[in-house]
Design an enzyme around this catalytic site. Structure first.
Site, PDB file in Angstrom:
ATOM      1  N   TRP A  11      -5.982  -6.432  -4.414  1.00 43.46           N
ATOM      2  CA  TRP A  11      -6.111  -7.013  -5.794  1.00 43.46           C
ATOM      3  C   TRP A  11      -5.083  -6.224  -6.656  1.00 43.46           C
ATOM      4  O   TRP A  11      -4.952  -6.512  -7.839  1.00 43.46           O
ATOM      5  CB  TRP A  11      -7.577  -6.830  -6.381  1.00 43.46           C
ATOM      6  CG  TRP A  11      -8.371  -7.829  -5.543  1.00 43.46           C
ATOM      7  CD1 TRP A  11      -8.356  -8.850  -4.913  1.00 43.46           C
ATOM      8  CD2 TRP A  11      -9.971  -7.496  -5.563  1.00 43.46           C
ATOM      9  NE1 TRP A  11      -9.299  -9.451  -4.426  1.00 43.46           N
ATOM     10  CE2 TRP A  11     -10.322  -8.646  -4.944  1.00 43.46           C
ATOM     11  CE3 TRP A  11     -10.675  -6.574  -6.299  1.00 43.46           C
ATOM     12  CZ2 TRP A  11     -11.774  -8.767  -4.553  1.00 43.46           C
ATOM     13  CZ3 TRP A  11     -12.146  -6.739  -6.157  1.00 43.46           C
ATOM     14  CH2 TRP A  11     -12.714  -8.023  -5.402  1.00 43.46           C
ATOM     15  N   LYS A  12      -4.308  -5.346  -6.112  1.00 44.29           N
ATOM     16  CA  LYS A  12      -3.216  -4.769  -6.701  1.00 44.29           C
ATOM     17  C   LYS A  12      -3.952  -4.155  -8.356  1.00 44.29           C
ATOM     18  O   LYS A  12      -5.157  -3.667  -8.063  1.00 44.29           O
ATOM     19  CB  LYS A  12      -2.020  -5.483  -6.992  1.00 44.29           C
ATOM     20  CG  LYS A  12      -1.716  -6.075  -5.887  1.00 44.29           C
ATOM     21  CD  LYS A  12      -0.230  -6.902  -6.169  1.00 44.29           C
ATOM     22  CE  LYS A  12       0.022  -7.543  -4.776  1.00 44.29           C
ATOM     23  NZ  LYS A  12       1.367  -8.172  -4.660  1.00 44.29           N
ATOM     24  N   HIS A  96       2.688   0.084   0.607  1.00 37.59           N
ATOM     25  CA  HIS A  96       2.721  -1.435   0.114  1.00 37.59           C
ATOM     26  C   HIS A  96       4.412  -1.214  -0.497  1.00 37.59           C
ATOM     27  O   HIS A  96       4.632  -0.153  -1.046  1.00 37.59           O
ATOM     28  CB  HIS A  96       1.942  -1.826  -0.723  1.00 37.59           C
ATOM     29  CG  HIS A  96       2.251  -3.013  -1.251  1.00 37.59           C
ATOM     30  ND1 HIS A  96       2.948  -3.559  -2.211  1.00 37.59           N
ATOM     31  CD2 HIS A  96       1.202  -4.308  -0.728  1.00 37.59           C
ATOM     32  CE1 HIS A  96       2.826  -4.906  -2.385  1.00 37.59           C
ATOM     33  NE2 HIS A  96       1.756  -5.308  -1.385  1.00 37.59           N
ATOM     34  N   GLU A 168       5.177  -7.765   5.269  1.00 37.38           N
ATOM     35  CA  GLU A 168       5.413  -8.660   3.945  1.00 37.38           C
ATOM     36  C   GLU A 168       6.892  -8.485   3.490  1.00 37.38           C
ATOM     37  O   GLU A 168       7.447  -7.371   3.313  1.00 37.38           O
ATOM     38  CB  GLU A 168       4.656  -7.671   3.074  1.00 37.38           C
ATOM     39  CG  GLU A 168       3.128  -7.625   3.119  1.00 37.38           C
ATOM     40  CD  GLU A 168       2.248  -7.540   1.940  1.00 37.38           C
ATOM     41  OE1 GLU A 168       1.565  -8.481   1.721  1.00 37.38           O
ATOM     42  OE2 GLU A 168       2.585  -6.530   1.177  1.00 37.38           O
ATOM     43  N   GLY A 174       4.427 -12.451  -4.135  1.00 40.39           N
ATOM     44  CA  GLY A 174       4.002 -13.093  -5.384  1.00 40.39           C
ATOM     45  C   GLY A 174       4.937 -14.168  -5.851  1.00 40.39           C
ATOM     46  O   GLY A 174       4.940 -14.635  -6.966  1.00 40.39           O
TER      47      GLY A 174
HETATM   48  P1  PGA Z   1       0.951 -12.287  -2.740  1.00 46.22           P
HETATM   49  O1  PGA Z   1       0.945 -10.682  -2.464  1.00 46.22           O
HETATM   50  O2  PGA Z   1       0.152 -12.799  -1.936  1.00 46.22           O
HETATM   51  O3  PGA Z   1       0.684 -12.501  -4.039  1.00 46.22           O
HETATM   52  O4  PGA Z   1       2.338 -12.770  -2.293  1.00 46.22           O
HETATM   53  C1  PGA Z   1       0.864 -10.125  -1.198  1.00 46.22           C
HETATM   54  C2  PGA Z   1       0.934  -8.532  -1.448  1.00 46.22           C
HETATM   55  O5  PGA Z   1       1.669  -7.930  -2.106  1.00 46.22           O
HETATM   56  O6  PGA Z   1      -0.028  -8.062  -0.711  1.00 46.22           O
END
Ligand code: PGA
Length: 254
Positions: A11-12, A96, A168, A174
């Site tokens: 959820w950041k 991350h 990632e 995003g």
């Molecule tokens: P996202 O983010 O699914 O919105 O691309 C993934 C993440 O940064 O863990």
């Protein structure tokens, strides 16, 4: 040994207390019959306890988005593995790309976090990924190998079952558009082979999950790939319908 697929919600720095708790209630309601997927929720630090009290009698697990490598002491603003365990976390997310970029986390810092977390019995999702420039310069594999080797330095084989690698590609996070299945497949196969080289005598290797614009339309193709053991979901994890749809499609992919 548990080799369930994993769906990890990141959820950041989003959602307030009300939004987070009502999202958790809705998710719990929808995901009662999930048996083959490990679901992990990762809210911001201040809401860990509140989320934990809602999910504690379910199969859903709790993760922090960061952890510090020391146990206690003069480290203002930091949070230790023990403290995370105290508030119900069984997982910590480490490395991350947003932390590497904005907080200047290095592979050495990340490695210290991995070493202390696994020793304190936390599960770890270690994130790696290439930037757009690295990809353009055809340095994807070099960069990922470097992050794996330095991030997992001195990790004892017996801790590998506690570790998941989150791949990632930074340039798709995003963006609304995931990497192509061909790209995801080649990098996951590469990571799997690197892990085999790094831990040649280990019967069990970390699971490898993909993150970067995962949504309910692309999940089936992604999770069907060999060496893709689940997904790390940002934006789509904050919408109950989209997130539960992803989890259910992963459950059906068994
Ligand atoms: P996202 O983010 O699914 O919105 O691309 C993934 C993440 O940064 O863990």
């Amino acid at each position: 040994m548990n080799q369930n697929k994993l769906v990890f919600a990141n959820w950041k720095m989003n959602l307030n207390l009300d939004n987070a708790t009502s999202l958790v209630r809705d998710i719990l309601d929808r995901l009662k019959n999930i048996n083959h997927v490990d679901v992990v929720l990762s809210p911001s630090f201040p809401y860990l306890s509140a989320v934990h009290s809602l999910i504690s009698s379910s199969k859903i697990s709790l993760s922090s988005q960061n952890v510090f490598w020391e146990e206690d002491g003069p480290f203002t603003g930091e949070v230790s593995s023990e403290m995370l365990r105290d508030v119900g976390c069984s997982w910590a997310m480490i490395g991350h790309s947003e932390r590497r970029q904005h907080l200047l986390e290095t592979n050495e810092m990340i490695n210290k976090k991995v070493l202390t977390s696994v020793a304190k019995d936390l599960r770890v999702i270690l994130c790696v990924g290439e930037s757009f420039d690295q990809r353009r310069q055809e340095k994807t594999y070099e960069s990922i190998a470097d992050q794996l080797q330095r991030g997992l330095r001195k990790v004892d084989e017996r801790f590998l079952k506690q570790i998941v690698i989150g791949y990632e590609p930074i340039w798709v996070i995003g963006s609304g558009k995931a990497a192509s299945v061909d790209d995801i497949s080649s990098v996951h196969n590469f990571i799997f082979n690197e892990l085999k080289l790094m831990f040649p005598s280990s019967e069990l290797l970390p699971r490898i999950v993909y993150g970067g614009s995962v949504n309910s339309s692309n999940i089936e193709d992604i999770v069907a790939l060999e060496n893709v053991n689940g997904v790390l979901v940002g934006n789509a994890s904050m919408d109950c319908d989209k997130f539960c749809d992803i989890v259910m499609k992963v459950e059906d992919s068994k």
